[in-house]
Design an enzyme around this catalytic site. Structure first.
Site, PDB file in Angstrom:
ATOM      1  N   GLY A 474       0.773  -1.239   0.000  1.00 33.65           N
ATOM      2  CA  GLY A 474       0.000   0.000   0.000  1.00 33.65           C
ATOM      3  C   GLY A 474       0.803   1.288   0.000  1.00 33.65           C
ATOM      4  O   GLY A 474       0.307   2.327  -0.419  1.00 33.65           O
ATOM      5  N   ILE A 635      13.077  12.639   0.511  1.00 30.71           N
ATOM      6  CA  ILE A 635      11.775  12.085   0.132  1.00 30.71           C
ATOM      7  C   ILE A 635      11.783  11.863  -1.374  1.00 30.71           C
ATOM      8  O   ILE A 635      11.868  12.824  -2.145  1.00 30.71           O
ATOM      9  CB  ILE A 635      10.646  13.062   0.531  1.00 30.71           C
ATOM     10  N   GLY A 708      14.175   4.847   6.104  1.00 28.86           N
ATOM     11  CA  GLY A 708      12.847   4.227   6.162  1.00 28.86           C
ATOM     12  C   GLY A 708      11.784   5.164   6.710  1.00 28.86           C
ATOM     13  O   GLY A 708      12.052   6.056   7.506  1.00 28.86           O
ATOM     14  N   GLU A 711       7.409   2.752   9.303  1.00 34.81           N
ATOM     15  CA  GLU A 711       7.132   2.482  10.721  1.00 34.81           C
ATOM     16  C   GLU A 711       7.198   3.748  11.572  1.00 34.81           C
ATOM     17  O   GLU A 711       6.392   3.952  12.471  1.00 34.81           O
ATOM     18  CB  GLU A 711       8.131   1.475  11.308  1.00 34.81           C
TER      19      GLU A 711
HETATM   20 MO1  MOS Z   1       6.246  -3.940   9.057  1.00 33.46          MO
HETATM   21  S1  MOS Z   1       5.554  -4.359  10.967  1.00 33.46           S
HETATM   22  O1  MOS Z   1       7.799  -4.640   9.082  1.00 33.46           O
HETATM   23  O2  MOS Z   1       5.176  -4.733   8.044  1.00 33.46           O
END
Ligand code: MOS
Length: 744
Positions: A474, A635, A708, A711
């Protein structure tokens, strides 16, 4: 220098989701939507006890029901070859499906019914009658803290975040002038992606298997299934072209996938298995219920003297699940003395799974609420407190940060939310019947990259096809990769197609741990570079000066190959294909982690600001404004990055105010296993949001300069909400979610 950071308006100009149209028109087919000839349907029968033994299974009524083709249980399973090979002395890696009569949790699959239609399979499943010898089960964490164990993983990795750890002196907070000692509870949360977990399994003979599956890693599922069924990996094909959300729930192979494969073997036809929304609550992991004890000690000027942090999380009886709840505590602040202790408590529940911001989302809730509590005890601004304890290098690894713009995050966010309006004393601002407060909290998540390869097919018509096994659950991976390639080559994004989610495409990691852009993006850059080198080599046959072309200066402008805007050296792109009569050039590019981790410590950072209004009489919390600032390097795809951050804030608000999977300890059953009872934020719950990115390059992780993002966007949101609620009301809620009953 103009401003570098990105705000809403800057991001609107970026390229849109490359698969957006397919998704909103329904052209995108998700696993359960795929139709195959002779498709059959499987429905699971789940255990109704949480601990015990199956004494009898009566399947005859089901077998005689219309349309039912087969019923499988431990009594007649075709068997999973790996189970026979496995060494029993190691931690059992997964629930062994239909392997014996043992029951470990309520809802555990005990049988499956396969029929010619879904409805007939559902009816058949209702006719299977199972008798059990019930034994005493345990499902409550607090009641069973005496069962807590050190995970085996900790012994294998003494420096890891699940091992008992001391820096300086243990319990040093006890010597400090100001102390906070509190307990925090994060309940179990379920991923509940929109798309239900689904699989279609079909065998070709006895040794070839094709899976259309919801997974975050086509090649990792391929490897896992090949091992389980003792097949050659190349004989297992996994297709996951579109995945409708996962958040960690599709990072591994789960029992229902094994069941579908067993079923397809038994009936010799393709089998589709789709979990129900209820089964999603206990069949594909969840963020585990976790109790934490945090003790902070500081001097009167706010300098932290010591932190002690303990964490107790749920796991299943058959498998040890661990996560890095205590990582942030070890590295976020400059503290001389830290001790941490991590324990897991085996209970009659299914195994948890990583869920967006695994570990850190839970850990940051406790740590960042405790920091807020400390700020009130010190009578110090919570941002000032964090700045006083800012760590100039990683105090855990004793390495310099690869990049760290936390201070910019605090500054930008404070400006945007209007932090000046916050009153230092809690419970003092009133607007009508509503109490008003502001909260802040920090988040962090390790920044990683691994190895990947991209296959690039560049055609004489100017189009470029890129392929990778990476999933897109997604975040918009195809869009981000298209942006990277378009920018690198200087071509229009509309000429690029990025294909993903198929185990036969080149090597990629799972889409997990926020490393897709860093990893696959690096391979895209490598493939683009290799393509430019190849084109320059061909151009050199026409114009000598191309022998000295540097890839960074080469662009594919319009229909020409251009070197550093040197007009004289331009060559027609189409002319580069004529040699050998080619219509396309096929190039590969690979990238992998280097030795950068020995030199630098890599983290992304987020700072979240919340303005909360709390209704005095009803305890209802309304989030009025949310501002989040993220430092995740450059970005590469602003629109989709913004959307990721938006999703993180929404998820964090859900975590703070609504989400809680409740188990009835009398039965061990999840009692809110539906979207009717398990609450997540809806549009009306979501306020004005501002998504900002510092957008400063990380020089060491990859050629794009990105870290990243997936998360870190949720980590720290829940404590920011809890801290805002405290500032509004003077009520400190340490047990999520902050539902109205806790505030009145
Ligand atoms: Mo994420 S919790 O590594 O999909």
């Amino acid at each position: 220098m103009g401003k570098k950071h990105l705000e809403n308006a800057d991001m609107a100009k970026a390229i849109s989701r490359v698969d957006g149209r397919a998704k909103v028109t329904g052209a995108a087919k998700y696993a359960a939507e795929v139709q195959l000839q002779d498709l059959t349907y499987a429905v699971l029968v789940g255990s109704t006890i949480a601990q015990g033994i199956i004494t009898k299974i009566d399947t005859q009524k089901a077998e005689w029901a219309p349309g039912v083709i087969a019923v499988i249980s431990h009594l007649n399973t075709p068997g999973v070859p790996e189970y026979k090979l496995q060494n029993q002395d190691v931690i059992q890696k997964q629930l062994r499906v239909f392997d014996d009569a043992n029951i470990y949790y309520n809802g555990q699959p005990v049988a499956v019914v396969i029929a010619d239609t879904l409805e007939r399979a559902q009816y058949g499943a209702s006719l299977v009658s199972v008798t059990y010898k019930k034994e005493q089960h345990v499902s409550n964490l607090e009641d069973n803290l005496s069962r807590a164990v050190v995970p085996k993983k900790a012994k294998a990795d003494p420096r890891g975040f699940t091992s008992d750890f001391v820096r300086g002196k243990a319990g040093a907070y006890l010597d400090a002038e100001v102390q906070v000692v509190e307990e925090y509870i994060q309940p179990s949360e379920v991923h509940h992606p929109m798309e239900l977990h689904s699989i279609i399994a079909s065998w070709e003979g006895n040794d070839k298997l094709t899976l259309v599956d919801k997974t975050q890693g086509s090649q990792q599922t391929q490897a896992s299934i090949a091992k389980s069924f003792q097949l050659k990996p190349e004989n297992v094909k996994v297709v996951a072209t579109y995945v409708g959300g996962a958040f960690g729930s599709a990072l591994r192979v789960w029992p229902h996938e094994i069941v579908a494969i067993l079923a397809a073997k038994k009936v010799q036809k393709p089998v589709k298995l789709v979990l129900s929304r209820g089964q999603m609550s206990y069949m594909v992991g969840y963020r585990p219920y976790t109790l934490q004890k945090v003790s902070l000690g500081a001097s009167k000027d706010g300098k932290l003297v010591g932190i002690s942090h303990e964490s107790y999380g749920k796991t299943s009886m058959y498998e040890e699940f661990t996560e890095n709840v205590l990582q942030m505590t070890r590295m976020m602040y400059d503290v001389p003395n830290i001790d941490t202790k991590y324990r897991i408590v085996p209970l009659n529940v299914s195994t948890p799974a990583p869920m967006r911001g695994p570990g850190e989302a839970t850990g940051s809730f406790a740590l960042e609420c405790a920091m807020d509590e400390l700020s009130y005890k010190l009578n110090m601004d919570p941002i000032a407190l964090r700045l006083v304890n800012y760590a100039g290098q990683d105090p855990d690894k004793l390495l310099p940060w690869s990049s760290n713009y936390l201070k910019d995050c605090y500054r930008l966010g404070a400006e945007k939310i209007g932090w000046n309006n916050r009153k230092a004393e809690a419970g003092t601002v009133q607007e009508g019947e509503w109490k008003v407060g502001y909260g802040v909290a920090t988040g962090t998540f390790g920044a990683f990259r691994s190895a990947a390869t991209i296959k690039a097919t560049y055609k004489a018509d100017g189009t470029l096809l890129l392929q990778s096994a990476i999933a897109d659950i997604g975040p918009g991976t195809g869009t981000a990769m298209t942006s990277i390639a378009a920018e690198n080559l200087g071509i229009d994004p509309s000429l690029i197609t990025f294909q993903l989610g198929n185990s036969s495409f080149p090597k990629a990691p799972m889409q997990g741990g926020s490393n897709s852009v860093a990893t696959v993006g690096s391979a895209v850059v490598a493939a683009c570079t290799n393509l430019k080198v190849e084109l320059a080599k061909r151009a050199a046959k026409q114009k000598q000066e191309w022998n000295n072309a540097v890839p960074a200066n080469i662009q594919l402008k319009g229909n020409e190959l251009v070197n550093s805007d040197d007009t004289a050296s331009k060559v027609k792109l189409v002319s580069l294909f004529t040699e050998g009569g080619l219509t396309e050039l096929v190039i590969e590019g690979s990238a992998a982690q280097g030795d950068e981790r020995n030199k630098y410590s890599f983290y992304s950072y987020s700072v979240h600001f919340i303005e909360a209004h709390v209704h005095e009489l009803t305890g209802v919390v309304r989030i009025k404004n949310a501002v989040s600032v993220v430092d995740c390097g450059t970005i590469v795809s602003p629109k989709t990055a913004r959307s990721q951050l938006m999703g993180g804030i929404v998820g964090g608000i859900g975590m703070a105010l609504m989400e809680e999977a409740v188990i009835d300890d009398r039965t061990g059953r999840t009692i809110n296993a539906s979207f009717g009872d398990y609450h997540v934020p809806v549009n009306a719950d979501i306020p004005q949001m501002e998504m900002l990115f510092v957008n400063e390059k990380d020089p060491y992780l990859n050629p794009m300069g990105s870290k990243g993002l997936g998360e870190v966007v949720i980590i720290g949101v829940a404590p920011a909400v809890a801290n805002a609620v405290y500032n509004a009301t003077g009520k400190r809620i340490r047990h999520l979610p902050i539902t109205p009953d806790k505030l009145i």
